[in-house]
Design an enzyme around this catalytic site. Sequence first.
Site, PDB file in Angstrom:
ATOM      1  N   GLU A   1       9.316   2.241  10.823  1.00  0.00           N
ATOM      2  CA  GLU A   1      10.337   3.182  10.501  1.00  0.00           C
ATOM      3  C   GLU A   1       9.667   4.684  10.480  1.00  0.00           C
ATOM      4  OE1 GLU A   1      13.438   2.543   9.536  1.00  0.00           O
ATOM      5  OE2 GLU A   1      13.296   0.266   9.687  1.00  0.00           O
TER       6      GLU A   1
ATOM      7  N   CYS B   1      13.065  11.841   6.715  1.00  0.00           N
ATOM      8  CA  CYS B   1      13.161  11.456   7.915  1.00  0.00           C
ATOM      9  C   CYS B   1      14.534  11.392   8.749  1.00  0.00           C
ATOM     10  CB  CYS B   1      12.686  10.108   8.010  1.00  0.00           C
ATOM     11  SG  CYS B   1      13.707   8.732   6.751  1.00  0.00           S
TER      12      CYS B   1
ATOM     13  N   LYS C   1       0.945  -1.245  -0.123  1.00  0.00           N
ATOM     14  CA  LYS C   1      -0.018   0.036  -0.304  1.00  0.00           C
ATOM     15  C   LYS C   1       1.033   1.256   0.071  1.00  0.00           C
ATOM     16  CE  LYS C   1      -1.675   3.114   2.016  1.00  0.00           C
ATOM     17  NZ  LYS C   1      -1.698   4.562   1.453  1.00  0.00           N
TER      18      LYS C   1
ATOM     19  N   GLU D   1       9.191  17.026  14.764  1.00  0.00           N
ATOM     20  CA  GLU D   1       9.748  17.044  13.254  1.00  0.00           C
ATOM     21  C   GLU D   1       8.814  17.990  12.347  1.00  0.00           C
ATOM     22  OE1 GLU D   1       8.357  13.200  11.106  1.00  0.00           O
ATOM     23  OE2 GLU D   1      10.568  13.324  10.528  1.00  0.00           O
TER      24      GLU D   1
HETATM   25  P1  NAD Z   1       1.939   9.031   7.221  1.00  0.00           P
HETATM   26  O1  NAD Z   1       2.220   8.531   8.364  1.00  0.00           O
HETATM   27  O2  NAD Z   1       1.036  10.007   6.734  1.00  0.00           O
HETATM   28  O3  NAD Z   1       1.703   8.060   5.906  1.00  0.00           O
HETATM   29  C1  NAD Z   1       2.550   6.916   5.565  1.00  0.00           C
HETATM   30  C2  NAD Z   1       1.991   5.664   5.123  1.00  0.00           C
HETATM   31  O4  NAD Z   1       1.029   5.300   6.003  1.00  0.00           O
HETATM   32  C3  NAD Z   1       1.080   6.271   3.662  1.00  0.00           C
HETATM   33  O5  NAD Z   1       0.821   5.164   2.734  1.00  0.00           O
HETATM   34  C4  NAD Z   1      -0.239   6.337   4.662  1.00  0.00           C
HETATM   35  O6  NAD Z   1      -1.639   6.383   3.540  1.00  0.00           O
HETATM   36  C5  NAD Z   1      -0.441   5.202   5.603  1.00  0.00           C
HETATM   37  N1  NAD Z   1      -1.241   5.612   6.676  1.00  0.00           N
HETATM   38  C6  NAD Z   1      -1.759   6.735   7.190  1.00  0.00           C
HETATM   39  N2  NAD Z   1      -2.529   6.391   8.237  1.00  0.00           N
HETATM   40  C7  NAD Z   1      -2.415   5.089   8.456  1.00  0.00           C
HETATM   41  C8  NAD Z   1      -3.272   4.163   9.166  1.00  0.00           C
HETATM   42  N3  NAD Z   1      -3.884   4.483  10.156  1.00  0.00           N
HETATM   43  N4  NAD Z   1      -3.232   2.746   9.163  1.00  0.00           N
HETATM   44  C9  NAD Z   1      -2.362   2.251   8.045  1.00  0.00           C
HETATM   45  N5  NAD Z   1      -1.578   2.892   7.088  1.00  0.00           N
HETATM   46  C10 NAD Z   1      -1.854   4.342   7.256  1.00  0.00           C
HETATM   47  O7  NAD Z   1       3.573   9.668   6.570  1.00  0.00           O
HETATM   48  P2  NAD Z   1       3.811  10.506   5.438  1.00  0.00           P
HETATM   49  O8  NAD Z   1       3.036  11.798   5.603  1.00  0.00           O
HETATM   50  O9  NAD Z   1       3.534   9.817   4.196  1.00  0.00           O
HETATM   51  O10 NAD Z   1       5.477  10.529   5.351  1.00  0.00           O
HETATM   52  C11 NAD Z   1       6.301  11.402   6.285  1.00  0.00           C
HETATM   53  C12 NAD Z   1       6.558  10.650   7.559  1.00  0.00           C
HETATM   54  O11 NAD Z   1       7.240   9.464   7.209  1.00  0.00           O
HETATM   55  C13 NAD Z   1       7.601  11.577   8.309  1.00  0.00           C
HETATM   56  O12 NAD Z   1       7.202  11.696   9.489  1.00  0.00           O
HETATM   57  C14 NAD Z   1       8.775  10.769   8.036  1.00  0.00           C
HETATM   58  O13 NAD Z   1       9.866  11.013   8.926  1.00  0.00           O
HETATM   59  C15 NAD Z   1       8.393   9.420   7.671  1.00  0.00           C
HETATM   60  N6  NAD Z   1       9.396   8.637   7.173  1.00  0.00           N
HETATM   61  C16 NAD Z   1      10.365   7.802   8.076  1.00  0.00           C
HETATM   62  C17 NAD Z   1      11.282   7.101   7.258  1.00  0.00           C
HETATM   63  C18 NAD Z   1      12.283   6.040   8.125  1.00  0.00           C
HETATM   64  O14 NAD Z   1      13.042   5.434   7.253  1.00  0.00           O
HETATM   65  N7  NAD Z   1      12.288   5.926   9.295  1.00  0.00           N
HETATM   66  C19 NAD Z   1      11.423   7.199   5.915  1.00  0.00           C
HETATM   67  C20 NAD Z   1      10.674   8.321   5.313  1.00  0.00           C
HETATM   68  C21 NAD Z   1       9.567   8.872   6.029  1.00  0.00           C
END
Ligand code: NAD
Length: 481
Positions: free
Chosen positions: A251, A288, A176, A388
């Site tokens: 992550e 991130c 997804k 963040e």
């Molecule tokens: P997000 O948490 O909004 O979404 C990430 C993914 O999760 C998306 O596919 C989203 O549709 C899905 N999602 C959202 N709510 C969900 C739920 N309740 N159940 C299941 N899936 C759900 O994050 P984003 O805005 O897409 O990305 C930014 C964040 O990701 C930042 O906090 C960043 O630090 C983090 N990030 C971490 C890493 C790492 O390797 N640690 C790498 C890249 C990004």
Amino acid sequence: MTGTFTLPDTSALFIGGKWRPGAGIERIAVRNPATEQVIADIPAGTEDDVDAACRAAADALPVWSAVPPAERAAACRAISAELDARAEDLADLVTADLGMPRAFARSVQVGLAVTDFANLADAAEQHVYEREIGTSVVREVPVGVVGAITPWNFPLHQVAAKVGGALAAGAPVVLKPSQVTPLGVFVLADVIAGLGLPPGVFNLVSGAGAKVGEALVLHPVVDFVSFTGSTGAGARVATLAAGRVRPTALELGGKSPAVLLDDLDDSAFEKALRRVMAGSLLNSGQMCSALTRIIVPEHRLDTAEQILAAAAGRFRAGDPFDPGVRLGPVVSEAQRTSVRGHIERAIAEGARVVTGGPGAPDGLDTGYFVRPTVFSRVERNSAIVREEVFGPVLVVQTHRGTDDAVAVANDTGYGLAAGVFGADAEAVAWRIRAGQVEVNGAGFDPAAPFGGFGDSGYGREFGGWGIDDFLTTQAVQRWSP
Ligand code: NAD
């Protein structure tokens, strides 16, 4: 704005080895953040789509887990090669839906994904899967059906970590991806579809997190959920999975420190600051692992402010397809609103604006642009130090010697990445509670394990460690009469 790109076919989902229309009729619009225009749409998957994909993956489990590691590695290598062959088109697409400057989209976004699949192929071949202990044979076996959920900021690299890791380990996967930047992922799915892997080994269900993501985490045949995204959504995913007694790897976000030690001479000090700023503004700060807290010796704060203000001025913002542009837009209107909210709150809390601010860069009223912004003279507990931002926003903190620098660096709930600059940087690096620490600007190493401490999550991805999360352990005791 310039730039041409060839859109992939985004009309259908990939389930059970076939492209098929989703069960619902709703679509999700994809925008170009530099123009604000809708450029494509993708299926809004449903619970029925998730169910079909998960059942196909479960059917594939006995088939794919029996495939020898060398063949799984060959599949990952073939994906790597085909992504490389399509790299220019992919870079165009990532620039179009994410807004990252084109040259970086090619080298970082696409380049890393090519490397990731190749590294995971090596990992599949080099891993030792079987040992004998006592009267037992102990094997590391595929964890089962993997649910993979990925964010928008590295639309291919994060997917490569999960899809490549699972395939290499022998585990079928239901992906997804983020609905915000999905275009490159549809190309990746087309690449995998072309390999003719057994049906159900790889499945793509696009859609919203709360609907498709949660249905995936809760599906009865999903054995392991690998999630990359925000700490809040990660906590929700882990809570849902815990209700089913299923493991997760998370992550998550970061607020990572860059420590400049006392012993840097003027030239090395300036070079380190420029390097941190360049690294942290890559992808408009939407990383991130961005080093967004710059920790300098207290007596050098004035100098640091001057260097950072001058360096920020050299980041030309604008059309990400323009080769002279270093700073694209942030990914969406929601992200721009969020980043501006952080900037306004920091100002209200009394932080000094070294450069930037909440307004758009001059002449860029269309597109989700944010000025590179640096704060200093901040309270250690203020939101701009602790939360963040995920945009081109840095904060300068100060230290009074190495021990204090380590304490300031570790004064965070997160622990994803860090950087240390100075003669003694490597020794100091081991004292920082973060999953990956770079010394004197070494940069990201795709062969090293990547993952967090604390609020940044748990689990490790990439390189030789990149298949471990997708394996579990089984022992068979031998009986000799
Ligand atoms: P997000 O948490 O909004 O979404 C990430 C993914 O999760 C998306 O596919 C989203 O549709 C899905 N999602 C959202 N709510 C969900 C739920 N309740 N159940 C299941 N899936 C759900 O994050 P984003 O805005 O897409 O990305 C930014 C964040 O990701 C930042 O906090 C960043 O630090 C983090 N990030 C971490 C890493 C790492 O390797 N640690 C790498 C890249 C990004």
